[in-house]
Motif scaffolding. Structure first.
Motif, PDB file in Angstrom:
ATOM      1  N   ASP A 495       0.828  -1.207   0.000  1.00 48.84           N
ATOM      2  CA  ASP A 495       0.000   0.000   0.000  1.00 48.84           C
ATOM      3  C   ASP A 495       0.863   1.259   0.000  1.00 48.84           C
ATOM      4  OD1 ASP A 495      -2.154  -1.684   0.075  1.00 48.84           O
ATOM      5  OD2 ASP A 495      -2.444  -1.531   2.250  1.00 48.84           O
ATOM      6  N   VAL A 496       1.957   1.233   0.755  1.00 48.45           N
ATOM      7  CA  VAL A 496       2.866   2.389   0.791  1.00 48.45           C
ATOM      8  C   VAL A 496       3.502   2.593  -0.577  1.00 48.45           C
ATOM      9  CG1 VAL A 496       4.930   3.349   1.879  1.00 48.45           C
ATOM     10  CG2 VAL A 496       3.299   2.031   3.242  1.00 48.45           C
ATOM     11  N   SER A 498       2.299   1.751  -3.459  1.00 49.93           N
ATOM     12  CA  SER A 498       1.275   2.250  -4.389  1.00 49.93           C
ATOM     13  C   SER A 498       1.060   3.741  -4.219  1.00 49.93           C
ATOM     14  CB  SER A 498      -0.035   1.488  -4.165  1.00 49.93           C
ATOM     15  OG  SER A 498       0.136   0.102  -4.413  1.00 49.93           O
ATOM     16  N   GLU A 499       1.080   4.215  -2.962  1.00 49.78           N
ATOM     17  CA  GLU A 499       0.859   5.635  -2.707  1.00 49.78           C
ATOM     18  C   GLU A 499       1.958   6.494  -3.316  1.00 49.78           C
ATOM     19  OE1 GLU A 499      -1.559   7.327  -1.273  1.00 49.78           O
ATOM     20  OE2 GLU A 499      -2.803   5.561  -0.919  1.00 49.78           O
ATOM     21  N   VAL A 500       3.186   5.986  -3.305  1.00 47.02           N
ATOM     22  CA  VAL A 500       4.315   6.805  -3.741  1.00 47.02           C
ATOM     23  C   VAL A 500       4.692   6.553  -5.203  1.00 47.02           C
ATOM     24  CG1 VAL A 500       6.228   5.241  -3.192  1.00 47.02           C
ATOM     25  CG2 VAL A 500       6.505   7.707  -2.801  1.00 47.02           C
ATOM     26  N   SER A 501       4.040   5.613  -5.873  1.00 45.91           N
ATOM     27  CA  SER A 501       4.425   5.250  -7.247  1.00 45.91           C
ATOM     28  C   SER A 501       4.257   6.412  -8.220  1.00 45.91           C
ATOM     29  CB  SER A 501       3.612   4.046  -7.725  1.00 45.91           C
ATOM     30  OG  SER A 501       3.954   2.899  -6.997  1.00 45.91           O
ATOM     31  N   ASN A 502       3.138   7.150  -8.124  1.00 49.15           N
ATOM     32  CA  ASN A 502       2.920   8.267  -9.045  1.00 49.15           C
ATOM     33  C   ASN A 502       3.995   9.336  -8.877  1.00 49.15           C
ATOM     34  OD1 ASN A 502       0.626   7.099 -10.148  1.00 49.15           O
ATOM     35  ND2 ASN A 502      -0.717   7.995  -8.585  1.00 49.15           N
ATOM     36  N   PRO A 529       4.064   5.438   7.823  1.00 48.08           N
ATOM     37  CA  PRO A 529       3.947   5.388   6.354  1.00 48.08           C
ATOM     38  C   PRO A 529       4.624   6.573   5.685  1.00 48.08           C
ATOM     39  CG  PRO A 529       1.825   5.905   7.373  1.00 48.08           C
ATOM     40  CD  PRO A 529       2.738   5.504   8.477  1.00 48.08           C
ATOM     41  N   GLY A 530       4.540   7.759   6.291  1.00 45.71           N
ATOM     42  CA  GLY A 530       5.191   8.924   5.699  1.00 45.71           C
ATOM     43  C   GLY A 530       6.700   8.767   5.650  1.00 45.71           C
ATOM     44  N   GLU A 533       7.667   6.276   2.960  1.00 46.22           N
ATOM     45  CA  GLU A 533       7.646   6.913   1.645  1.00 46.22           C
ATOM     46  C   GLU A 533       8.924   7.709   1.419  1.00 46.22           C
ATOM     47  OE1 GLU A 533       4.139   9.213   1.263  1.00 46.22           O
ATOM     48  OE2 GLU A 533       2.768   7.493   1.341  1.00 46.22           O
TER      49      GLU A 533
END
Length: 797
Positions: A495-496, A498-502, A529-530, A533
């Motif tokens: 999930d982490v 996925s959040e940073v992929s873009n 999570p931050g 990332e």
């Protein structure tokens, strides 16, 4: 061969068909007798025959599956076990022996079921423990078992599609096998051949007692070559004169002096020692058995399982065994001429002098740490001893490869250095935060007296912006020293990502291809999570720069996978504890990291980038975040030098109880609101500049402020004045720290609200400060943040 249930079903189907057919014939006869109509009677007969045929067809097309399931076919497993040189057995969950190979039957004289085997006294208990560990962890092993005189090592592994089987493998234990082999050589014909060359050999246990000795030793030491020397104290057979010369006690001080050579062919304090005794004089009569002395000596050297070589008086190699050649990394069939040819230039002279000294009759032996020219960064241990009575050989060399020991020492030294640097970085960041608090506070006070457009307004804003930039550097230092504030959550690593992929796609650019792959059934981890990332972004940016430096783009691969405790055990990593992990691999196709730089990449302020293009805190921040999250990070160059792979291991979170939520900080962002307040505040701060700016900021907001420079002074202020509405205190102070002072203050005022100021991590402080109704304000802070924090705490009373 058909199984019994199938035969029973066949008979059942045939019986049902006969009953149906017979019923149809009987019905036809009854109808014909009653009504006399042959057409109707024929219809009844046809119906019975159709039913019978249908039953037979159904039973043939759909055979019954009732009954016991077929037993598994173990023929393949037995064939594989028979092909193994090890003794192999397989047991099930109930502890029953499923199958075993011929080697197992030969070793244990039959087919006993593990762990109940004919082994040494405590071996069954240790083997039982290994079985339980294998059911739990997947694999286990036991060293140094003794089965009917045969030394063994046992390996147990959980197997089967349902993981309901244990595979037991038994093989010869290396150390015990070697000791047993040497023991057999000494008492056998090889020992007799050595004795004919005047070499007395004894194998001594760790307690100093003889395990075996050849015939010549027994004849000289005991007076009879068939005497029982096993179990006797070796030292009692020898005496030493005033000159330090060793003789047999039986021969007295007039006997022939002896030269004693200790040969440590196994490592460990409990390993046996091989001792060779040689006469200092050549006219000693020994039982002659025939043969050439030099040939026997060379045979002995070639049989030794440790690195040994013989050198003549001119310093040239006469012989080296395979173990010596492997340690020196040379071809045994084409050895170098001199020992110095193996070494770096700086070590050649020392070794040549030592060989010359021992060749000329020097006694005892010496150990030298030398460097091989092919691997100058990994020293090895070289033992040198004089040799007499060995024909043309004058010096005995023994080489031990301690590269693994050197690597472990280097890793421990690196870890110790990183810890020391982390403590230093944390202390520097804490003190620097105090200075930045004063700078930012004074800027805020000056901005209150200036408006946009004034000549000084822009300069003050620039000072404040640079101070905030410096504050971000201190946060990175705190991250490296594992003292920053984290907000850990139980999360899934994909999930982490996925959040940073873009964001990564924009950072990497069009020339770098991003590939992401996730493993199955990944466990949850507990981390911020931050911050995770930030770890991924920092590593991705470094990878992008490395690929750009190589010329053009490349591929950045991010992969997550589960790593079980059994896999960690097989890895044999001395740093990574055995547990279940979720691994994050970030690999690039860049230039790679030079080996001499690899151990330094996580150090703060170390960078290979050009001046002005890097602070050297990126990887140190990554290191700190991973370590503070309870994980481990490793960097390795890919095979062939095609890039680097960073691997992060985060422990799988096991939720034993609901985690206590971490309260958010008092101030999350600045607000342009009315912060005016009333009441009395006791301010305790040991830094004069921070105390002064905080006092001015609170007084401007309408508060009455009492100040103290440390904990004891604060208690004195409390004793002289009425109860304050709020106590604001630093955590780390001389004489008396903040938490100790607060505990004493609450003995008098139990409900006194507390606001702690600190440059250290809030989460770390909360673990060490066991106090209720306590809030934290992180340094550096602005005047407005301090006012908001004070108002929030007072409003929550």
């Amino acid at each position: 061969m058909a199984s019994p249930p199938a035969v029973s079903d066949h008979h059942t189907a045939r019986s049902a068909a006969l009953i149906a057919g017979g019923g149809g014939v009987a019905a036809a006869l009854v109808v014909l007798g009653l009504i006399g109509n042959p057409v109707v009677a024929g219809a009844f007969l046809a119906t019975g025959l159709v039913v019978a045929g249908t039953l037979v067809a159904i039973r043939r097309l759909f055979p019954a599956t009732r009954g016991k399931p077929a037993e598994p076919d173990w023929s393949v497993a037995r064939a594989l076990a028979s092909a193994s040189p090890d003794a192999v057995a397989i047991t099930d969950r109930a502890g029953r022996l499923i199958c075993a190979n011929d080697r197992y039957e030969e070793l244990f004289a039959g087919f006993p079921t593990p762990p109940g085997l004919p082994i040494d006294d405590n071996g069954v208990d240790r083997l039982s423990g290994a079985g339980r560990a294998a059911w739990r962890d997947g694999t286990a092993q036991v060293e140094r078992l003794l089965a009917r005189g045969t030394p063994l090592a046992a390996f147990v592994e959980r197997a089967g599609q349902a993981e309901d089987l244990l595979v037991w493998r038994f093989r010869g234990a290396e150390g015990l096998d070697m000791a047993a082999s040497v023991e057999g050589l000494i008492v056998g014909p090889t020992g007799d051949r050595l004795g004919s060359a005047g070499i007395m050999t004894v194998l001594i246990g760790p307690e100093g007692r003889i395990r075996s000795a050849n015939r010549v030793f027994r004849a000289r030491a005991m007076g009879q070559d068939d005497g029982a020397a096993s179990g006797r104290d070796f030292a009692r057979f020898l005496i030493t004169d005033d000159h330090g010369q060793v003789r047999f006690e039986r021969e007295g001080l007039n006997g022939v002096p002896l030269r004693v050579l200790q040969i440590p062919f196994l490592e460990g304090d409990d390993a046996p020692m091989l001792v060779a005794l040689l006469d200092e004089e050549a006219n000693v009569a020994t039982p002659a058995i025939g043969g050439n002395a030099t040939a026997h000596v060379r045979s002995l050297v070639s049989l030794m399982p440790f690195g040994m070589a013989l050198v003549d008086r001119d310093g040239r190699f006469i012989q080296m065994n395979d173990a010596f050649a492997r340690a020196a990394q040379v071809d045994p069939h084409a050895p170098p001429l001199y020992p110095g040819d193996l070494l770096v230039r700086e070590d050649k002279g020392v070794v040549a002098d030592a060989i010359r000294r021992f060749a000329n009759g020097a006694t005892h032996s010496t150990d030298l740490a030398v460097r091989l020219k092919d691997h100058p960064d990994e020293p090895v241990a070289l033992s040198i001893a004089g040799a007499r009575g060995l024909g043309e050989a004058a010096v005995l060399l023994s080489l031990k490869d301690n590269g693994e020991e050197t690597r472990l020492k280097r890793e421990v030294a690196q870890a110790t250095k990183m810890q020391a640097v982390g403590q230093l970085a944390g202390g520097v960041a804490h003190d620097f935060n105090n200075i930045l608090t004063a700078i930012i506070g004074h800027c805020d006070l000056m901005l209150m007296r200036h408006t946009p457009g004034d000549s000084d307004y822009d300069d003050i804003q620039q000072i404040r912006a640079n101070s905030n930039r410096a504050a971000s550097l201190t946060r990175q230092l705190l991250a490296f020293s594992r003292q920053q504030t984290l907000r850990p959550q139980v999360l899934q690593l994909p999930d982490v990502i996925s959040e940073v992929s873009n964001l990564l796609k924009r950072l990497l650019g069009e020339t770098v291809t991003l590939t992401v792959k996730h493993g199955r059934s990944l466990g949850a981890v507990r981390a911020d999570p931050g911050q995770l990332e930030q770890v991924v972004v920092n590593l991705a940016v470094n990878a992008r720069d490395a690929m750009m430096a190589k010329g053009g783009g490349g591929i950045l691969s991010i992969q997550t996978k589960g790593v079980s405790a059994a896999q960690v055990r097989h890895m044999g990593n001395d740093i990574l504890p055995i547990a279940d992990y979720v691994a994050l691999e970030i690999a690039d196709t860049g230039t790679g990291i030079p080996p001499e730089i690899l151990p330094k990449i996580f150090e703060p302020f170390f960078t290979t980038k050009e001046v002005g293009k890097g602070t050297g805190l990126g990887l140190s921040t990554v290191y700190g975040i991973v370590k503070q999250s309870g994980g481990y990070i490793f960097a390795d160059n890919n095979k062939g030098g095609a890039g680097t792979t960073f691997t992060i291991f985060l422990p799988v979170h096991t939720a034993t109880a609901a985690p206590e939520p971490v309260r958010p900080p008092v101030v999350v962002k600045e607000k342009a609101s009315d912060l005016w307040g009333t009441g009395t505040i006791l301010l305790v701060e040991d830094e004069d500049m921070v105390r002064a700016i905080a006092e001015r900021a609170l007084v401007r907001q309408g508060y009455t402020v009492l100040t103290a420079e440390h904990g004891e002074a604060a208690l004195e202020v409390l004793a002289r004045n009425d109860r304050p509405d709020l106590l604001i205190s630093d955590v780390m102070m001389p004489i008396m720290d903040g938490p100790t002072m607060v505990r004493k203050a609450r003995e008098r005022y139990p409900d006194l609200p507390i606001l702690f100021m600190s440059g250290y991590a809030e989460e770390t402080l909360r673990k060490s400060i066991d106090l209720d109704n306590v809030q934290f304000l992180a340094k550096p802070f602005s005047v407005q943040q301090l006012a908001e924090a004070a108002r929030t705490v007072l409003a929550s009373k």
